[in-house]
Design a protein around this motif. Structure first.
Motif, PDB file in Angstrom:
ATOM      1  N   ARG A 137       0.807  -1.213   0.000  1.00 32.09           N
ATOM      2  CA  ARG A 137       0.000   0.000   0.000  1.00 32.09           C
ATOM      3  C   ARG A 137       0.839   1.261   0.000  1.00 32.09           C
ATOM      4  NH1 ARG A 137      -4.823   1.536   4.070  1.00 32.09           N
ATOM      5  NH2 ARG A 137      -5.594   3.003   2.587  1.00 32.09           N
ATOM      6  N   PRO A 138       0.369   2.349  -0.629  1.00 31.67           N
ATOM      7  CA  PRO A 138       1.118   3.604  -0.551  1.00 31.67           C
ATOM      8  C   PRO A 138       1.185   4.129   0.878  1.00 31.67           C
ATOM      9  CG  PRO A 138      -1.011   3.960  -1.621  1.00 31.67           C
ATOM     10  CD  PRO A 138      -0.832   2.481  -1.476  1.00 31.67           C
ATOM     11  N   THR A 269      -9.579  10.015   0.725  1.00 27.48           N
ATOM     12  CA  THR A 269      -9.039   8.852   0.033  1.00 27.48           C
ATOM     13  C   THR A 269      -9.954   7.676   0.356  1.00 27.48           C
ATOM     14  OG1 THR A 269      -7.590   8.267   1.902  1.00 27.48           O
ATOM     15  CG2 THR A 269      -6.660   9.664   0.168  1.00 27.48           C
ATOM     16  N   GLY A 270     -10.057   6.722  -0.584  1.00 29.74           N
ATOM     17  CA  GLY A 270     -10.966   5.609  -0.333  1.00 29.74           C
ATOM     18  C   GLY A 270     -10.943   4.571  -1.434  1.00 29.74           C
ATOM     19  N   TYR A 271     -12.059   3.841  -1.523  1.00 31.02           N
ATOM     20  CA  TYR A 271     -12.169   2.722  -2.473  1.00 31.02           C
ATOM     21  C   TYR A 271     -13.629   2.583  -2.898  1.00 31.02           C
ATOM     22  CZ  TYR A 271     -12.559  -2.238  -3.896  1.00 31.02           C
ATOM     23  OH  TYR A 271     -12.840  -3.416  -4.551  1.00 31.02           O
ATOM     24  N   PRO A 272     -13.977   3.042  -4.105  1.00 34.57           N
ATOM     25  CA  PRO A 272     -15.347   2.915  -4.606  1.00 34.57           C
ATOM     26  C   PRO A 272     -15.553   1.544  -5.247  1.00 34.57           C
ATOM     27  CG  PRO A 272     -14.028   4.141  -6.168  1.00 34.57           C
ATOM     28  CD  PRO A 272     -13.112   3.794  -5.018  1.00 34.57           C
ATOM     29  N   THR A 354      -4.150   5.348  -5.218  1.00 33.78           N
ATOM     30  CA  THR A 354      -5.241   5.615  -4.283  1.00 33.78           C
ATOM     31  C   THR A 354      -6.372   6.340  -5.013  1.00 33.78           C
ATOM     32  OG1 THR A 354      -3.740   5.814  -2.400  1.00 33.78           O
ATOM     33  CG2 THR A 354      -5.861   6.890  -2.176  1.00 33.78           C
ATOM     34  N   TYR A 355      -7.600   6.033  -4.618  1.00 30.91           N
ATOM     35  CA  TYR A 355      -8.752   6.771  -5.124  1.00 30.91           C
ATOM     36  C   TYR A 355      -9.012   7.991  -4.237  1.00 30.91           C
ATOM     37  CZ  TYR A 355      -9.922   3.148  -8.470  1.00 30.91           C
ATOM     38  OH  TYR A 355      -9.893   2.283  -9.540  1.00 30.91           O
ATOM     39  N   TYR A 373      -8.728   7.881  -9.828  1.00 31.33           N
ATOM     40  CA  TYR A 373      -7.611   7.065  -9.358  1.00 31.33           C
ATOM     41  C   TYR A 373      -6.323   7.850  -9.537  1.00 31.33           C
ATOM     42  CZ  TYR A 373      -4.447   3.086  -8.760  1.00 31.33           C
ATOM     43  OH  TYR A 373      -3.464   2.223  -8.312  1.00 31.33           O
ATOM     44  N   ILE A 374      -5.564   7.988  -8.470  1.00 22.82           N
ATOM     45  CA  ILE A 374      -4.272   8.672  -8.511  1.00 22.82           C
ATOM     46  C   ILE A 374      -3.186   7.606  -8.589  1.00 22.82           C
ATOM     47  CG2 ILE A 374      -2.784  10.371  -7.429  1.00 22.82           C
ATOM     48  CD1 ILE A 374      -5.550  11.458  -8.089  1.00 22.82           C
TER      49      ILE A 374
END
Length: 395
Positions: A137-138, A269-272, A354-355, A373-374
């Motif tokens: 993970r970043p 930051t998150g996860y869709p 990361t989103y 998304y980055i």
């Protein structure tokens, strides 16, 4: 395949000499179930896929899991047991930053390969990083940096900051202040609240932030601390008319429990999970839902990617010997549900991104909208290669 929690097995360290590849996984399952139960499911799914496809060079993966009770000392103790008693080939896991640092130091002392998934401390890869520890993970700096462009667009001068007072929260705050100040020199930080992890006095915290009259807020709280902060902030009107930039809040693990209390419009930051439309994620989502009758969380992606990374690394090395694995993981590339990633040779960090999006309350629960998304390959979100080299040379 049912995953073993504790299975005696003959000692082995090389693929050629063993019928299985034994992975010892250490984590805070009891202390952090919201993230780590989905994470464990992600690992299980990956192990099943790898073994069903014939394993690695004909050898099956075997996962041996231990709980560290959220304590660095316990983490080191069970890691020692995994090496000496279970004869594992590879170590993996950890969630909390302080525990990951203890395991990384242990890996260095024992000269054993360690793949870390979730912890975000930059000391794992930069100042404090060692050749035996790699991460999926970043890190804290990178994820915070990915929020900065959106924070700058707000053009707010007076900021309040709240974070858990341990390594992750301290590092996130330092990075946010440094990077925002560089981009917007006239910014002011009018109040900081740093409660101990898991011990938020939300009433006094929110009141202190309200009294400071900030224009915007940076938040790094997560889990139960986040829920208390949001609930009290909603009650006292802290967020009314104020922009909030928040690390981690868009991850389903932390967004889901907010339900009706989800604040609208936070930049996070998150996860869709239901909005990622690349083929790698569609395949992962279908397999995950078929097996678990549930949707994945970010932890699911991390655990899944970790096991596939181990399989790819062992296949490239042709062995589980530590030195060969270290060399194999440098520049190792593989597909993940977020697309392709590569482990950078300069700091053993993967390029997973990361989103970033905004929170929205929809049908009684929180969702992530207006997201993008980055990419973790973008050098704008990391220190320079020279800076990283200097940091690692201090070890």
């Amino acid at each position: 395949m049912a995953l073993a929690l504790c299975t005696p097995f003959a000692p082995s360290n090389a693929v050629a000499k063993s019928s299985v590849i034994k992975i010892g996984e250490v984590n805070s399952y009891k202390a952090q179930p919201a993230f780590l139960e989905p994470y464990r499911k992600g690992m299980e799914l990956a192990v099943q896929e790898i073994n069903d496809a014939g394993g690695v060079s004909g050898k099956k993966l075997e996962l041996i899991i231990r709980d560290d009770n959220g304590n660095p000392g316990d983490a080191v103790r069970v890691a020692e047991e995994l090496l000496s008693r279970e004869r594992v080939d590879i170590l993996a896991g950890s969630f909390l930053s302080n525990i990951s640092l203890a395991l990384s130091d242990f890996a260095k002392q024992k000269k054993v390969f360690l793949l870390v998934g979730e912890p975000m401390t930059d000391r794992l890869t930069w100042n404090g990083g060692n050749e035996y520890t790699f991460r999926i993970r970043p890190g804290t700096y990178t994820q915070t940096a990915m929020l900065i462009p959106e924070a700058v667009k707000l053009n707010k001068k007076r900021w309040a900051i709240v974070y858990p007072n341990y390594e992750y929260g301290q590092a996130a705050t330092a990075a946010f202040k440094q990077l925002l100040k560089e981009a917007q020199p006239d910014v002011e930080f009018v109040v900081e609240q740093a409660p101990p992890l898991g011990k938020v006095d939300a009433g006094s915290l929110v009141q202190a932030m309200t009294d400071a009259k900030p224009d915007a807020i940076f938040n790094a709280l997560f889990g139960a601390d986040l829920l208390k902060f949001v609930r009290e902030g909603n009650t006292r009107g802290l967020f009314d008319g104020r922009e909030v930039v928040s690390l981690l809040t868009g991850e389903p693990e932390y967004l889901d429990p907010l339900k009706e209390e989800t604040p609208d419009g936070w930049i996070v930051t998150g996860y869709p999970w239901n909005g990622v439309d690349i083929p790698q994620h569609e395949s992962f989502l279908k397999a995950y839902q078929a097996r678990f009758k549930d949707y994945p969380r970010l932890g699911s992606v991390v655990g899944y990617s970790m096991m596939h990374a181990i399989a790819a690394g062992v296949a490239k090395a042709g062995t589980t010997e530590t030195d060969a694995l270290i060399q194999a993981f440098k520049h190792l590339s593989l597909d993940t549900p977020f697309g392709p990633i590569t482990f950078r040779s300069q700091d053993n960090q993967s390029t997973m991104g990361t989103y970033v999006g905004r929170t929205k309350k929809k049908d009684g629960k929180g969702v992530l909208v207006d997201f993008m998304y980055i990419d973790g390959t973008d050098p704008a979100f990391h220190p320079s290669g020279d800076e990283i080299a200097r940091a690692r040379a201090k070890n």
